[in-house]
Motif scaffolding. Structure first.
Motif, PDB file in Angstrom:
ATOM      1  N   PRO A 306       0.853  -1.231  -0.035  1.00 19.55           N
ATOM      2  CA  PRO A 306       0.022  -0.113  -0.160  1.00 19.55           C
ATOM      3  C   PRO A 306       0.834   1.121   0.054  1.00 19.55           C
ATOM      4  CG  PRO A 306      -0.047  -1.276   1.994  1.00 19.55           C
ATOM      5  CD  PRO A 306       0.609  -1.998   1.265  1.00 19.55           C
ATOM      6  N   GLY A 307       0.356   2.387  -0.539  1.00 16.85           N
ATOM      7  CA  GLY A 307       1.298   3.359  -0.909  1.00 16.85           C
ATOM      8  C   GLY A 307       2.219   3.620  -2.022  1.00 16.85           C
ATOM      9  N   LEU A 308       2.359   2.783  -2.458  1.00 20.72           N
ATOM     10  CA  LEU A 308       3.363   2.870  -3.785  1.00 20.72           C
ATOM     11  C   LEU A 308       2.382   3.172  -5.015  1.00 20.72           C
ATOM     12  CD1 LEU A 308       5.487  -0.323  -3.405  1.00 20.72           C
ATOM     13  CD2 LEU A 308       5.923   1.994  -2.762  1.00 20.72           C
ATOM     14  N   ARG A 309       3.188   4.194  -5.759  1.00 21.49           N
ATOM     15  CA  ARG A 309       2.548   4.832  -6.693  1.00 21.49           C
ATOM     16  C   ARG A 309       3.709   4.747  -7.957  1.00 21.49           C
ATOM     17  NH1 ARG A 309       2.110  10.101  -8.812  1.00 21.49           N
ATOM     18  NH2 ARG A 309       3.363  10.837  -6.895  1.00 21.49           N
ATOM     19  N   LEU A 310       3.334   4.393  -9.335  1.00 24.21           N
ATOM     20  CA  LEU A 310       4.319   4.685 -10.581  1.00 24.21           C
ATOM     21  C   LEU A 310       3.775   5.978 -10.900  1.00 24.21           C
ATOM     22  CD1 LEU A 310       3.516   1.033 -11.814  1.00 24.21           C
ATOM     23  CD2 LEU A 310       5.462   1.963 -10.575  1.00 24.21           C
ATOM     24  N   LEU A 311       5.097   6.815 -11.161  1.00 24.02           N
ATOM     25  CA  LEU A 311       4.839   7.978 -11.862  1.00 24.02           C
ATOM     26  C   LEU A 311       4.314   7.679 -13.424  1.00 24.02           C
ATOM     27  CD1 LEU A 311       8.035   9.906 -10.745  1.00 24.02           C
ATOM     28  CD2 LEU A 311       5.639  10.066  -9.918  1.00 24.02           C
ATOM     29  N   PRO A 312       3.246   8.759 -13.831  1.00 22.05           N
ATOM     30  CA  PRO A 312       3.048   8.400 -15.215  1.00 22.05           C
ATOM     31  C   PRO A 312       4.017   8.880 -16.273  1.00 22.05           C
ATOM     32  CG  PRO A 312       2.165  10.389 -14.192  1.00 22.05           C
ATOM     33  CD  PRO A 312       2.611   9.788 -13.044  1.00 22.05           C
ATOM     34  N   THR A 313       4.881   9.935 -15.721  1.00 19.25           N
ATOM     35  CA  THR A 313       6.151   9.985 -16.665  1.00 19.25           C
ATOM     36  C   THR A 313       7.201   8.946 -16.767  1.00 19.25           C
ATOM     37  OG1 THR A 313       7.230  11.249 -14.848  1.00 19.25           O
ATOM     38  CG2 THR A 313       5.444  12.471 -16.434  1.00 19.25           C
ATOM     39  N   GLY A 314       7.163   7.834 -15.723  1.00 16.78           N
ATOM     40  CA  GLY A 314       8.325   7.099 -15.812  1.00 16.78           C
ATOM     41  C   GLY A 314       7.870   5.735 -16.471  1.00 16.78           C
ATOM     42  N   GLY A 315       8.656   4.539 -16.260  1.00 15.40           N
ATOM     43  CA  GLY A 315       8.564   3.619 -16.987  1.00 15.40           C
ATOM     44  C   GLY A 315      10.151   2.869 -17.340  1.00 15.40           C
ATOM     45  N   PHE A 316       9.887   1.657 -18.055  1.00 18.28           N
ATOM     46  CA  PHE A 316      11.144   0.961 -18.312  1.00 18.28           C
ATOM     47  C   PHE A 316      11.313   1.396 -19.692  1.00 18.28           C
ATOM     48  CE2 PHE A 316       9.670  -2.336 -14.868  1.00 18.28           C
ATOM     49  CZ  PHE A 316      10.598  -1.570 -13.982  1.00 18.28           C
ATOM     50  N   VAL A 317      12.466   1.208 -20.281  1.00 19.92           N
ATOM     51  CA  VAL A 317      12.776   1.516 -21.612  1.00 19.92           C
ATOM     52  C   VAL A 317      12.345   0.760 -22.541  1.00 19.92           C
ATOM     53  CG1 VAL A 317      14.772   1.716 -23.295  1.00 19.92           C
ATOM     54  CG2 VAL A 317      15.395   2.466 -20.757  1.00 19.92           C
ATOM     55  N   SER A 318      12.052  -0.569 -22.533  1.00 22.74           N
ATOM     56  CA  SER A 318      11.563  -1.537 -23.395  1.00 22.74           C
ATOM     57  C   SER A 318      10.069  -1.612 -23.419  1.00 22.74           C
ATOM     58  CB  SER A 318      12.049  -3.090 -23.359  1.00 22.74           C
ATOM     59  OG  SER A 318      11.768  -3.403 -21.935  1.00 22.74           O
ATOM     60  N   GLN A 319       9.612  -1.031 -22.368  1.00 26.20           N
ATOM     61  CA  GLN A 319       8.122  -0.826 -21.996  1.00 26.20           C
ATOM     62  C   GLN A 319       7.519   0.566 -22.619  1.00 26.20           C
ATOM     63  OE1 GLN A 319       6.796   1.410 -19.623  1.00 26.20           O
ATOM     64  NE2 GLN A 319       4.905   0.938 -20.046  1.00 26.20           N
ATOM     65  N   ALA A 320       8.460   1.549 -22.572  1.00 27.31           N
ATOM     66  CA  ALA A 320       7.904   2.718 -23.255  1.00 27.31           C
ATOM     67  C   ALA A 320       8.289   2.947 -24.568  1.00 27.31           C
ATOM     68  CB  ALA A 320       8.732   3.942 -22.466  1.00 27.31           C
ATOM     69  N   LEU A 321       9.301   2.246 -25.090  1.00 25.53           N
ATOM     70  CA  LEU A 321       9.607   2.314 -26.480  1.00 25.53           C
ATOM     71  C   LEU A 321       9.850   0.871 -26.955  1.00 25.53           C
ATOM     72  CD1 LEU A 321      12.563   5.188 -26.496  1.00 25.53           C
ATOM     73  CD2 LEU A 321      10.150   5.411 -27.510  1.00 25.53           C
ATOM     74  N   GLU A 322       8.628   0.395 -27.579  1.00 26.47           N
ATOM     75  CA  GLU A 322       8.905  -1.054 -27.965  1.00 26.47           C
ATOM     76  C   GLU A 322      10.172  -1.454 -28.850  1.00 26.47           C
ATOM     77  OE1 GLU A 322       4.966  -2.227 -29.483  1.00 26.47           O
ATOM     78  OE2 GLU A 322       4.089  -1.803 -27.550  1.00 26.47           O
ATOM     79  N   GLN A 323      10.393  -0.366 -29.606  1.00 28.54           N
ATOM     80  CA  GLN A 323      11.332  -0.768 -30.851  1.00 28.54           C
ATOM     81  C   GLN A 323      12.868  -0.955 -30.066  1.00 28.54           C
ATOM     82  OE1 GLN A 323       9.438   2.162 -30.497  1.00 28.54           O
ATOM     83  NE2 GLN A 323      10.396   4.048 -31.353  1.00 28.54           N
ATOM     84  N   THR A 324      12.830  -0.677 -28.874  1.00 29.39           N
ATOM     85  CA  THR A 324      14.071  -0.671 -28.265  1.00 29.39           C
ATOM     86  C   THR A 324      14.089  -2.095 -27.708  1.00 29.39           C
ATOM     87  OG1 THR A 324      13.213  -0.005 -26.069  1.00 29.39           O
ATOM     88  CG2 THR A 324      14.629   1.548 -27.559  1.00 29.39           C
TER      89      THR A 324
END
Length: 650
Positions: A306-324
């Protein structure tokens, strides 16, 4: 070309490569003499005759040739002496004594260069003094120049070494009034002044990565996926594992230690892959597992705390850019750890992934400043904020003191599963937070600019081969295993890998492979299934473990620990027993006194938590009508009379 009789060819002199000198720093006669020498050398390099130079500046040809040779000699800073050699009374070469030292009992004059002559004759003495500095047996006190501390003990050991070499009271340095104490101190201080890193180490200080980038050659990179840095970091935090015993109760044990292995992209500061290891020391399998996670796609973490939150601007590289996804780098920087220097690790880096390995000097973390700075960020934002954080240089002493405290409790410590989840969130949010080294951009924003070509040319990604994408276990070097079996006894073909039998429907029917060797690829994190091929490259597909080893997810490390305990007669299990459960029962008994046993429990829990479904062999073969088994009988079955042949008693 240099000719002793004719001097130096003027065409070979490149005045543009000579270091300049500020002649305004010279005064009086020295400035006038330097100006004459400079003009004469420049005229000689431009093609003027030796007679013209002699008549104009009064410099003889032998003197001119000597000045040019001095200017073309190497300076200790790595460049030529250049115009600096033309200054009057400047020594281009250090003084070297040729005569034997005088025996001076009541004076110290007349023995210039005797100490350097001693070190040249006996190289062991020079190595001993170097080691005294490197091991900080003699060090500098903080200050502008520093004061040598521990010199008295160094002098005693030096004199003892001189006596062991056979030098007596009539030999230098024992024949001197001060026994060359001041010469030894001047030599040590001179070495420290010539090598800043050695002086900083002797003073107990370390150059910060930001300072190292300003003082050393540029270690950055202009493009993403061009240069990455890899290293391992021991997290100074106490962790626990919660285990459910067979009776349903919960037991808490403290594990030994945890390692964080990570790969960071230099140009964008994005973390491409990371791994947690609960072993006492990192090995080559942990390093290769980090490489594999860096080139394979990542998934969005599932949060349970409880209390953990993922920033909308964050992410993993291969998840944010599929071409990588499946993109690889050109160069990787590592240190000289044994896990990195292993032949398997080098084969993965240089052959399978096709990148170059740059091994920096030992004990020089500033040579990889970006990954070291990221470990500092993880320590400040995650490790030191946990209840079990251990701070300062005396972390080991603090841990032992807490362990010996009978009132110490594990109730507030973070579990290993919670640490993995916190680390996922930390990396995710780090990619979405502004970075000072990127001009206020986030690492993911910088990666978007490089990959998509925003405000610059788009980079060209280099992807790993398709076979590696489908079978990542090929990153590990194959193992040759011989096929066993016996047609006369009806024993189908199989192989033995780490004390366990493996086979498949295809291998079981390939009797022609008996006696031959197979190339076995394996995933050290899951040994339930192997991938095999013949020595000439024909694919045999997957091989499956026998018995309970096929159903229970387990790693190579766990299997090695199981059979190590079995050889030590600490545990025993039969064909029908579950070896993983037997191993856990043993470690539960030992976990209260041994933190290493608790680490094994945490390792088994993580493998079960992240395991894939059990492998099946049904898809690898198609059953023909001739191979279809007969259906089972239905309804009542009529018994037959038992006939006993003659010769057997009733």
């Amino acid at each position: 070309m240099v000719d002793p009789s004719r001097g130096i060819d003027p065409n070979a002199i490149r005045l543009s490569d000579w270091p300049q000198l500020d002649e305004r720093a010279l005064t009086g006669e020295a400035r006038t003499t330097f100006g004459q020498r400079r003009d004469a050398v420049e005229a000689y390099a431009s093609g003027s005759s030796l007679l013209h130079i002699y008549k104009t500046w009064g410099i003889h040809r032998s003197t001119l040739h000597r000045m040019v040779r001095r200017a073309l000699s190497a300076h200790p800073d790595g460049r030529l002496w250049g115009y600096r050699a033309l200054v009057p009374h400047v020594h281009v070469q250090a003084y070297e004594r040729n005569r034997a030292p005088h025996v001076l009992v009541h004076s110290t004059a007349g023995n210039a260069g005797a100490f350097g002559q001693l070190l040249q004759r006996h190289h062991n003495l020079a190595e001993q003094l170097r080691k005294e500095i490197e091991t900080r047996k003699v060090h500098l006190q903080p200050g502008e120049k520093g004061r040598l501390v521990g010199l008295k003990a160094v002098i005693q050991r030096f004199h003892q070494s001189c006596r062991e070499l056979g030098l007596g009271a009539g030999d230098y340095p024992l024949s001197q009034h001060d026994r060359a104490v001041r010469s030894l101190a001047r030599t040590l201080r001179g070495w420290l002044q010539d090598d800043f890193d050695l002086a900083a180490r002797a003073a107990g200080q370390r150059i910060k990565p930001a300072s190292a980038l300003r003082q050393l050659p540029e270690r950055g990179s202009a493009d993403a996926f061009d240069t990455v840095e890899f290293d391992a970091h021991k997290m100074d935090v106490r962790l626990k594992v919660i285990d459910n015993d067979p009776l349903g109760g919960e037991q808490s044990y403290e594990i030994e230690r945890v390692w964080l292995l990570a790969i960071i992209d230099v140009a964008t500061r994005c973390l491409l892959g990371y791994t947690l290891s609960f072993s006492r020391e990192c090995n080559r399998f942990d390093a290769i597992e980090t490489f594999k996670r860096a080139v394979t796609p990542a998934k969005v973490p599932e949060l349970t705390l409880p209390g953990l939150r993922l920033l909308p601007t964050g992410g993993f590289v291969s998840q944010a850019l599929e071409q990588t996804s499946y993109a690889c780098w050109r160069q990787i920087r590592l240190d000289n750890a044994r896990a990195h220097l292993a032949a398997t690790s080098l084969d993965v880096v240089c052959e399978a992934l096709g990148c170059a390995a740059d091994f920096g000097p030992a004990y020089q973390p500033d040579d990889r400043p970006f990954i070291e700075r990221y470990f500092g960020t993880v320590t400040a934002t995650l490790s030191r904020r946990l209840p079990g954080a251990i701070r300062g240089k005396d972390a080991a002493k603090v841990m032992l003191k807490r362990l010996r405290d009978p009132n110490d409790t594990l109730r507030l410590l973070v579990t290993t599963q919670e640490l993995e989840e916190l680390l996922h969130v930390t990396v995710w949010n780090y990619h979405g937070s502004p970075h000072a080294g990127l001009g206020g951009l986030t690492p993911l924003e910088m990666m978007h600019r490089h990959v998509l070509g925003i405000g610059r040319d788009a980079i060209r990604l280099r992807l790993i081969p398709k076979p590696l994408r489908e079978h990542p276990e090929q990153l590990h070097d194959p193992v040759l295993c011989r096929v066993h079996g016996n047609l006369g006894r009806g024993e189908r073909p199989y192989i033995t890998f780490y004390h366990v039998r493996y086979t498949s429907q295809k291998l079981a029917r390939s009797s022609g492979l008996i006696g031959q060797r197979l190339r076995i690829h394996y995933d050290p994190s899951d040994l339930r299934q192997l991938w095999a091929s013949t020595e000439d490259g024909h694919m045999l597909g997957s091989l499956f473990a026998s018995g309970k080893w096929r159903d229970e997810p387990h790693s190579l490390r766990v299997r090695q620990q199981i059979f190590k305990a079995k050889r030590a007669r600490e545990l025993d299990f039969g064909p029908g027993d579950n070896p993983i459960e037997v191993f856990l029962a043993l470690r539960r008994k030992q976990a209260k006194k041994r933190r290493r046993a608790a680490s094994d429990i945490a390792q088994v829990q993580r493998e079960r938590r992240t395991a894939k479904p059990p492998p099946t062999d049904s898809a690898s073969e198609t059953v023909t009508p001739e191979q279809t088994p007969s259906p089972l009988a239905k309804g009542p079955v009529k018994g037959k009379a038992l006939r006993i042949t003659r010769g057997y008693s009733r």
